[in-house]
Enzyme design. Structure first.
Site, PDB file in Angstrom:
ATOM      1  N   SER A   1      47.854  28.895  -0.928  1.00  0.00           N
ATOM      2  CA  SER A   1      48.965  28.642  -0.219  1.00  0.00           C
ATOM      3  C   SER A   1      49.708  27.128  -0.370  1.00  0.00           C
ATOM      4  O   SER A   1      48.930  26.400  -0.853  1.00  0.00           O
ATOM      5  CB  SER A   1      48.801  28.757   1.325  1.00  0.00           C
ATOM      6  OG  SER A   1      48.150  27.525   1.993  1.00  0.00           O
ATOM      7  N   LYS A   2      50.855  26.741   0.238  1.00  0.00           N
ATOM      8  CA  LYS A   2      51.323  25.615   0.189  1.00  0.00           C
ATOM      9  C   LYS A   2      50.152  24.353   0.598  1.00  0.00           C
ATOM     10  O   LYS A   2      50.471  23.279   0.022  1.00  0.00           O
ATOM     11  CB  LYS A   2      52.544  25.376   0.834  1.00  0.00           C
ATOM     12  CG  LYS A   2      53.842  25.449   0.230  1.00  0.00           C
ATOM     13  CD  LYS A   2      55.042  25.312   0.906  1.00  0.00           C
ATOM     14  CE  LYS A   2      56.326  25.425  -0.018  1.00  0.00           C
ATOM     15  NZ  LYS A   2      57.419  25.135   0.637  1.00  0.00           N
ATOM     16  N   ARG A   3      49.691  24.694   1.649  1.00  0.00           N
ATOM     17  CA  ARG A   3      48.792  23.723   2.228  1.00  0.00           C
ATOM     18  C   ARG A   3      47.559  23.354   1.313  1.00  0.00           C
ATOM     19  O   ARG A   3      47.188  22.313   1.352  1.00  0.00           O
ATOM     20  CB  ARG A   3      48.190  24.204   3.689  1.00  0.00           C
ATOM     21  CG  ARG A   3      48.221  23.095   4.651  1.00  0.00           C
ATOM     22  CD  ARG A   3      47.655  23.815   5.873  1.00  0.00           C
ATOM     23  NE  ARG A   3      48.042  25.135   6.262  1.00  0.00           N
ATOM     24  CZ  ARG A   3      47.297  25.887   6.693  1.00  0.00           C
ATOM     25  NH1 ARG A   3      46.181  25.610   7.073  1.00  0.00           N
ATOM     26  NH2 ARG A   3      47.765  27.290   6.813  1.00  0.00           N
TER      27      ARG A   3
END
Ligand code: GLU
Length: 461
Positions: free
Chosen positions: A239-241
């Site tokens: 994910s982006k995180r």
């Protein structure tokens, strides 16, 4: 000739997963003296943007991944696609379907209620009557009704799909005449001469449909390599995180192109247990046969480790150039060599290196309180004064060793331990207790700035 491609949809920035398949495709083409071409899949006018295309090209430029020939933009090829649709219609391999939206929805609902797979029912496949009025037809391709479609995949082996399980007569042109995704990908891959396709395995389910188009038009089917996804450390889709972000954000964070490419080549591909690969090595060693069959795990520590490695092993001239986007222009600093020599193994990123450098080059405007308490007790001021006097009395002061000699003289003449001069001097020069060797710091700053900082500290305490 082997021709590979990268075919991003410009719906957002270029992310790490896309870049990895681009890199694999690039390396494989280079290894085979082939070509690596770029196609921008910008048919979805609502979701595509010029900025996103520019961002993709900017990332390629930053990383030094050069594509061969002109970039192909799908948005400029409507006529080409229309020609092939016409050809299929005339050959009876595609047909006009007049099913209304309502009818199609109704069909889906009935199939769902009966627990059947939702699919088009072939109503207009062999239709010969008068078409209903007021409906602009879509064009559907005649997909095989039975049998198997085999995707020859260099990563997964032969993957076989049962026609009846996965295919219906899918739409190749919408009612406004625009061609659909799987159709245009196939036409372009063929016209661009692409014979090996590498892409994420999230596209595997599209491939049998594309094979139907290849076969209907009598085109050669390319070799496919569907590359397993990149996962985070918890085994979930990145994910982006976790770092699945804009490739250009890696530049902002201070990663070098070499480190990022080296990191990516090892995500899902290996060559024995080798970790460090120069671009030339990647080009000679990469082979899709060695692409792992399972998902790869994204690991930030590994990226940091590689980045530190490349920073440490870059020449100072290279580093000075790499540092300029981080607001650090070192070209005119005559002590660049000493500065980068002492700092380059202390930084994980170029950004950190730029910050460390700026910290040294900036006269402290305040002092760390704890450090002051610890360093400025007893004879600290006297010691600094004695050291300042030594500097004033010495003509030739250039190298770290010149300053070191002066520190040693003060230590022996005043009969003190090295810490007694080191601590207050460090606070005077850098404002805090941490940092590189003081002799190097003073050599970088030079006599005048060193004296200014010592005098400032003396008057402040
Ligand atoms: N345009 C597709 C994407 O960005 C890739 C298509 C392909 O590689 O076949 O996901």
């Amino acid at each position: 000739m082997l021709i590979t491609r990268f075919a991003p949809s410009p719906t957002g920035y270029l992310h790490i997963g896309g870049l990895r398949t681009a890199l694999f495709s690039y390396l494989w083409a280079k290894k085979n003296n082939g070509k690596f071409v770029l196609r921008i899949e910008d048919t979805d006018k609502a979701r595509n943007s010029k900025e996103a295309t520019d961002a993709i090209l900017e990332a390629f430029e930053w990383l030094g991944l050069e594509h061969d020939g002109e970039i192909v933009y799908q948005s400029q090829r409507d006529e080409i696609y229309a020609g092939y649709i016409k050809e299929l219609l005339e050959a009876g391999k595609a047909y006009k379907c007049y099913m209304s939206k309502e009818e199609l929805t109704q069909l889906r609902e009935t199939q769902m209620a009966n627990n059947e797979r939702t699919m088009y029912n072939g109503k207009y496949r062999d239709f010969e009557g008068t078409p209903p009025k007021g409906i602009e037809p879509v064009i559907r391709i005649k997909a095989p009704l039975s049998g198997e479609i085999i995707v020859k995949d260099g990563v997964k082996g032969d993957v076989s799909f049962k026609a009846e399980d996965i295919l219906d007569d899918f739409v190749i042109a919408r009612s406004d005449g625009s061609a659909t995704y799987n159709f245009v990908v196939t036409i372009d891959d063929h016209l661009m001469g692409i014979n090996e396709v590498m892409r994420g395995d999230d596209h595997l389910s599209n491939t049998p449909k594309q094979i139907v188009v290849y076969e209907a038009l009598g085109f050669d089917v390319p070799m496919f390599y569907h590359v397993p996804m990149i996962h985070n450390s918890a085994g979930k889709k990145l994910s982006k995180r976790d770092g699945a972000t804009d490739v250009m954000a890696y530049k902002e964070m201070g990663y070098t192109p070499q480190a990022l490419l080296n990191f990516l080549v090892r995500l899902g591909w290996s060559h024995g247990d080798q970790e460090i690969f120069s671009m030339d090595e990647m080009k000679t060693l990469f082979d899709p046969q060695d692409i792992n069959k399972s998902a790869s795990i994204y690991n930030t520590q590994k990226l940091d480790w590689l980045n530190a490695h490349y920073i440490k092993n870059s020449s100072n001239t290279e580093l000075a150039e790499l540092l300029s986007p981080y607001g650090l222009v070192l070209t005119s600093h005559d002590k660049k060599e000493i500065l980068l020599d002492v700092l380059k193994d202390r930084a994980k990123t170029l950004k950190e290196l730029a910050e460390l450098t700026k910290e040294i080059l900036t006269t402290p405007s305040s002092y760390d309180e704890k450090a002051v308490k610890k360093a400025f007790k007893g004879d600290a001021i006297k010691i600094l004064n004695a050291f300042g006097a030594k500097i004033t009395a010495t003509k030739e002061l250039h190298l770290p060793s010149d300053y070191h000699t002066l520190m040693e003289q003060v230590v022996s003449e005043m009969e003190i331990g090295f810490g007694k001069i080191g601590q207050p001097l460090r606070v005077a020069l850098l404002g805090k207790m941490s940092g590189p060797g003081l002799d190097s710091v003073m050599a970088i700053l030079g006599r005048d700035e060193t004296m200014i900082r010592i005098a400032n500290a003396i008057s402040a305490h």
